[in-house]
Scaffold this motif. Structure first.
Motif, mmCIF file in Angstrom:
data_model
loop_
_atom_site.group_PDB
_atom_site.id
_atom_site.type_symbol
_atom_site.label_atom_id
_atom_site.label_comp_id
_atom_site.label_asym_id
_atom_site.label_seq_id
_atom_site.Cartn_x
_atom_site.Cartn_y
_atom_site.Cartn_z
ATOM 1 N N GLN A 19 0.825 -1.220 0.000
ATOM 2 C CA GLN A 19 0.000 0.000 0.000
ATOM 3 C C GLN A 19 0.850 1.257 0.000
ATOM 4 O O GLN A 19 0.533 2.233 -0.642
ATOM 5 C CB GLN A 19 -0.900 0.013 1.240
ATOM 6 N N ILE A 30 -6.167 4.698 -6.714
ATOM 7 C CA ILE A 30 -7.148 4.451 -5.658
ATOM 8 C C ILE A 30 -7.861 3.117 -5.892
ATOM 9 O O ILE A 30 -8.039 2.320 -4.977
ATOM 10 C CB ILE A 30 -8.187 5.606 -5.643
ATOM 11 N N GLN A 68 -5.606 0.263 -5.155
ATOM 12 C CA GLN A 68 -5.535 0.087 -3.689
ATOM 13 C C GLN A 68 -6.758 -0.679 -3.189
ATOM 14 O O GLN A 68 -6.653 -1.555 -2.346
ATOM 15 C CB GLN A 68 -5.476 1.453 -3.000
ATOM 16 N N PHE A 69 -7.907 -0.290 -3.735
ATOM 17 C CA PHE A 69 -9.148 -0.925 -3.303
ATOM 18 C C PHE A 69 -9.135 -2.428 -3.611
ATOM 19 O O PHE A 69 -9.527 -3.252 -2.778
ATOM 20 C CB PHE A 69 -10.336 -0.237 -3.987
ATOM 21 N N VAL A 95 -6.910 -4.186 -1.252
ATOM 22 C CA VAL A 95 -7.574 -4.334 0.058
ATOM 23 C C VAL A 95 -8.473 -5.573 0.038
ATOM 24 O O VAL A 95 -8.457 -6.373 0.979
ATOM 25 C CB VAL A 95 -8.421 -3.079 0.396
#
Lengths: 294, 629
Positions: free
Chosen positions: A241, A252, A255-256, A259
């Motif tokens: 991250q 973004i 990153q999502f 996750v």
């Protein structure tokens, strides 16, 4: 041998990936649900204000304090719902564990009908077991405190921060090692409950104690290694991250996605412990001894 | 009368020296204290000789003294009864942990025993259980300019550390420990009870203090250590301080010491051994503060400064100012990126040396004059030294500046009370914001309005005119008007004497294409009718600038006096408006909500998505918990 068992457990669990998917989906759904107040607040605060552009460059505290101040009510709602969500997830995890354990005990293709039926059948006992083990965890925590008390004798002064810090760090380490068996006991009790269909949660817990008694080191090490694996995944996720930019839409979204992978992997490791515990504790081979209990 | 003074002076031990080349103040109250600290009983036994001069134009028929330590005698005192939430342990304190001062002898001019006429008074709240102020009727009024001598014996029981005084284990901070005479001004005594929200006010003078205590103790004090005499187990320290209005001492056997010369000042840092890694941080902060003040207002007039870093068990001793003596605060292991401790607290307490120490405003009657100006100075020094956007912290990529801290405090309680009022009239929630944060924002907004050079001139003139003279709010306001050449009453009335809130917002932004016919060529010209609606959401009126940025890059600026609650600007331009902003330079620090000061035509949904997804990450992990279950 333990490592081989863990790998085998992970493979077995991966075969049951619909289970992992189910837990991940519940997590995602609840997060989206509980974050709606935030979405609404962000949407009122950011899109038309220049501050949104400034915050892409640097996190300026003042704007966040203004945001949290002027949107305090919806945000408080979201905070409360997070607490509620954590409690719900906990209950769901405990309740569904009967279905999960049944699936691993069958070592067969996923049968959703039986999964829900088992979960439903053990609903009350699982909840009672959860309550009982909450007390057991607290008891073990207290034991860790008592065990640590003699350390005070050797301390020059607890009123010096570094001593204070290491004192608490030392206790946290001990508490972790002492409390770990309590969680282990909970998992084994759930397995016993489902496999032996004990009417009493105390019988299941006692059976679990006997299983640990037979093979304490191996089971304890298994848990410790699984915990280390989970920590490694978390650290890997954080490191990854930190290299990703959050100033572009693609960054973004990436990153999502990461996750989601992280959450998925964490559930995978988490569920695999049932599979590994069933194998390593030799529950299937020990039915005679266990059947004499209670 | 002078004959008695002469006899009295002849009785004083001849250890005093001249430290400062010339007296800086009118030296109204001069003390000679001979004290002995019993570290087992936590008790000071002392003899105090005071020469006091009536510096007012009226005769004084009585004397009033502060006995601050009596605030800790019982939990019904005004201070403790009003701070039960702050000090929940006080009702359960043992006798040993309480404090108090007892005067055993009170002799005026070597002749009159005035002890029988001593009485406790409660000038502010009539609380009969409060014994922090005494009154002594004089047999004869002290005429203007006349001096009297007072000799008294007292014992001071130190409380377990509270309100930055007392003991903690073997650590001692002697603050407000001796009977201190009030200030006689304009025919009345300014000698107020000790409130949780009030600090101190006293006349300037010289202090000669002899302190006897066990030999192993390492000490620091307001004054210069002239000499030391030792016996087998005890030592006596001879301190002297000139032109100060209080005297504090710290003593702890475990102190480590660092002494440096900073701009000609002997700076002594006494620190807890476990904070040795923080030593350089203390020194950097205080050096920056000394240099800044030397350039900004005037060089520090005293030869020495003592900085005390208390151990964690004596943390209640931290963050306090006494003349030439400050207490900071630090923690082992605190990252360098966090500068609340020890940097900010050190800079803040040093700034007090000027506003509390040298200007010496009445902290009880007008507390904003000290704390507000000190916060304003702290803000400037922290920005100057550590960089404006992250002067306080830059941990985890979150920048926190001193301004952020003040704005955050102000945002929490913006209209709770006014600024300019006596400390005892504040509720506990209103005191902090109205005395610390809001005044700093008021002064910084004033600086941005007048210009930094003008504000610096005002501050320099304020210091030059009023140093060692106890200025009041009106003295500062008069100076602002005279130096700026304008009546700033409109600003101070709103800022200091009202709870009005200042908040401007761009309410709406629109742009419509219109077509007009050119009168010369007859051709159609496409123009945009751009409309900006600005709203004043609060009652505080303040002139602001409005900047409008167009798609072709042009920027138009306009001023608005802010008198009406709504302001509409229409621009007919060949380019569409892109965004508008009130106070684009962020000069109005009192503006409660900076976020609503702007509006853009094109919505930026990316920010929403970005923040929401960031929250998702936190929520998902939080819901997941750990490995267990």
């Amino acid at each position: 041998m333990i490592i081989r068992s863990i790998i085998q457990g992970l493979i077995n669990t991966f075969r049951q990936r619909k289970l992992i998917f189910l837990f991940w989906l519940v997590n995602l759904f609840m997060s989206v649900l509980f974050l709606f107040p935030y979405l609404s607040a962000f949407n009122r605060f950011f899109p038309e204000r220049i501050v949104s552009r400034l915050l892409e460059q640097v996190n300026v505290y003042t704007y966040y304090t203004e945001f949290f101040h002027f949107f305090a009510k919806p945000l408080q709602l979201a905070k409360n719902s997070l607490l509620l969500g954590r409690l719900l997830i906990l209950i769901i995890s405990v309740v569904l564990s009967a279905g999960v354990i049944f699936t691993f005990l069958q070592d067969d293709k996923k049968n959703w009908k039986k999964f829900w039926a088992e979960s439903w059948q053990f609903l009350g006992r699982m909840l009672r077991l959860g309550m009982l083990h909450l007390f057991i965890v607290i008891l073990f925590l207290l034991v860790s405190m008592v065990l640590y008390l003699p350390v005070i004798i050797f301390l020059p002064s607890v009123f010096v921060e570094n001593i204070y810090f290491y004192f608490f760090l030392g206790w946290a380490g001990l508490a972790f090692l002492v409390v770990l068996p309590a969680f282990l006991l909970f998992d084994l009790s759930r397995i016993q409950l489902v496999q032996r269909k004990f009417p009493s949660i105390l019988s299941a817990t006692w059976a679990a104690v006997l299983v640990i008694w037979r093979n304490p080191v191996q089971i304890y090490l298994l848990y410790l290694l699984l915990f280390l694996l989970w920590t490694a995944v978390i650290l890997g996720y954080w490191t990854l991250q930190s290299y990703l930019s959050d100033n572009s839409l693609s960054g973004i979204l990436l990153q999502f996605v990461i996750v989601q992978f992280s959450v998925w992997i964490q559930y995978w490791i988490r569920l695999s412990r049932f599979s590994v515990l069933i194998k390593i504790s030799g529950i299937g081979e020990n039915q005679d001894m266990v059947s004499q209990i209670g | 009368m002078r004959f008695f003074i002469l006899i009295f002076l002849l009785q004083l031990p001849a250890f005093s020296q001249v430290i400062l080349q010339k007296s800086l103040s009118n030296r109204v109250a001069n003390y000679h204290i001979k004290a002995s600290l019993d570290c087992q009983k936590k008790m000071i036994t002392a003899t105090q000789k005071l020469i006091w001069k009536n510096s007012s134009q009226q005769a004084a028929g009585e004397l009033q003294f502060h006995l601050y330590m009596n605030a800790f005698r019982n939990d019904s005192s005004t201070l403790l009864s009003q701070s039960r939430k702050r000090y929940p342990d006080t009702p359960s304190r043992s006798r040993q942990e309480l404090g108090g001062v007892d005067i055993q002898r009170f002799i005026l001019n070597n002749m009159f025993d005035l002890l029988p006429s001593m009485e406790y008074i409660q000038p502010n709240d009539s609380n009969q259980y409060d014994s922090t102020v005494i009154r002594i009727k004089l047999p004869q009024a002290v005429r203007p300019g006349e001096e009297i001598s007072i000799e008294l014996d007292f014992t001071c029981k130190l409380p377990k550390i509270i309100e930055r005084t007392g003991y903690s284990q073997d650590f001692f901070l002697l603050g407000q420990w001796f009977p201190k005479i009030g200030v006689f001004q304009d025919g009345k005594w300014h000698c107020h009870q000790f409130f949780p929200t009030s600090e101190f006010f006293a006349d300037f003078g010289n202090y000669e203090v002899e302190l006897t205590l066990p030999k192993q103790y390492i000490t620091g004090a307001t004054g210069i250590l002239l000499r030391e005499e030792s016996t087998d187990s005890l030592k006596t320290l001879f301190y002297q301080a000139e032109d100060v209005h209080d005297f504090a001492v710290v003593a702890w056997p475990k102190f480590k010491q660092e002494i440096r010369d900073v701009e000609g000042i002997r700076v002594t840092l006494l620190y807890a051994p476990e904070h040795s890694s923080q030593q350089e941080r203390y020194m950097k902060a205080v050096t920056a503060a000394i240099e800044y003040f030397n350039n900004w207002l005037s060089p520090y007039p005293y030869p020495q400064l003592t900085i005390v870093d208390p151990p964690i068990h004596a943390l209640r001793a931290g963050g306090m100012e006494y003349p030439c003596f400050i207490t900071g605060g630090a923690f082992w292991g605190i990252p360098a990126e966090i500068r609340f401790f020890p940097e900010e607290v050190t800079v803040h307490e040093y700034a007090h040396q000027y506003f509390y120490g040298i200007l010496a405003s009445n902290e009880a009657e007008e507390p904003w004059l000290d704390e507000g100006f000190t916060c304003y100075a702290t803000l400037k020094i922290m920005n100057h030294t550590y960089g404006k956007p992250a002067s306080l912290s830059e941990l985890f990529n979150i920048q926190i500046s001193q301004l952020d801290q003040y704005k955050h405090n102000y945002l929490e309680r913006p209209g709770l009370d006014i600024v300019w009022k006596s400390s005892w009239d504040f509720g506990p929630r209103a005191y902090g914001v109205n005395i610390y944060s809001k005044p700093a924002l008021i002064l910084q907004t004033l600086e941005n309005f007048l210009g930094q050079a003008e504000m610096d001139n005002i501050m320099k003139a304020y210091y030059k005119k009023w140093k060692f003279r106890h200025p009041q709010t009106n003295d500062f306001l008069t100076l602002v008007d005279s130096i700026s050449g304008q009546d700033m009453g409109w600003y101070f009335d709103q800022a200091l004497l009202s709870t009005k809130i200042l908040d401007y917002a761009v309410d709406s932004l629109s742009s419509e294409k219109t077509v007009s016919i050119d009168s010369v060529s007859g051709s159609a010209i496409g123009k945009y009718h751009n409309r900006i609606v600005i709203k004043r959401l609060g009652d505080f009126i303040f002139p602001v600038e409005i900047a409008s940025v167009f798609e072709n890059g042009d920027t138009l600026r306009q001023s608005w006096d802010g008198v009406d609650s709504l302001y509409v600007i229409d621009y007919f331009t060949t380019s569409r408006i892109r965004e508008a902003q009130v106070d684009p330079g962020q000069k109005v620090w009192l503006d409660l909500n900076w976020s609503n000061n702007s509006r853009m035509m094109k919505k930026n949904y990316f920010a929403t998505i970005r923040h929401w997804l960031q929250m998702m990450k936190i929520y998902q992990q939080s819901l997941l918990g750990g490995l267990i279950f």
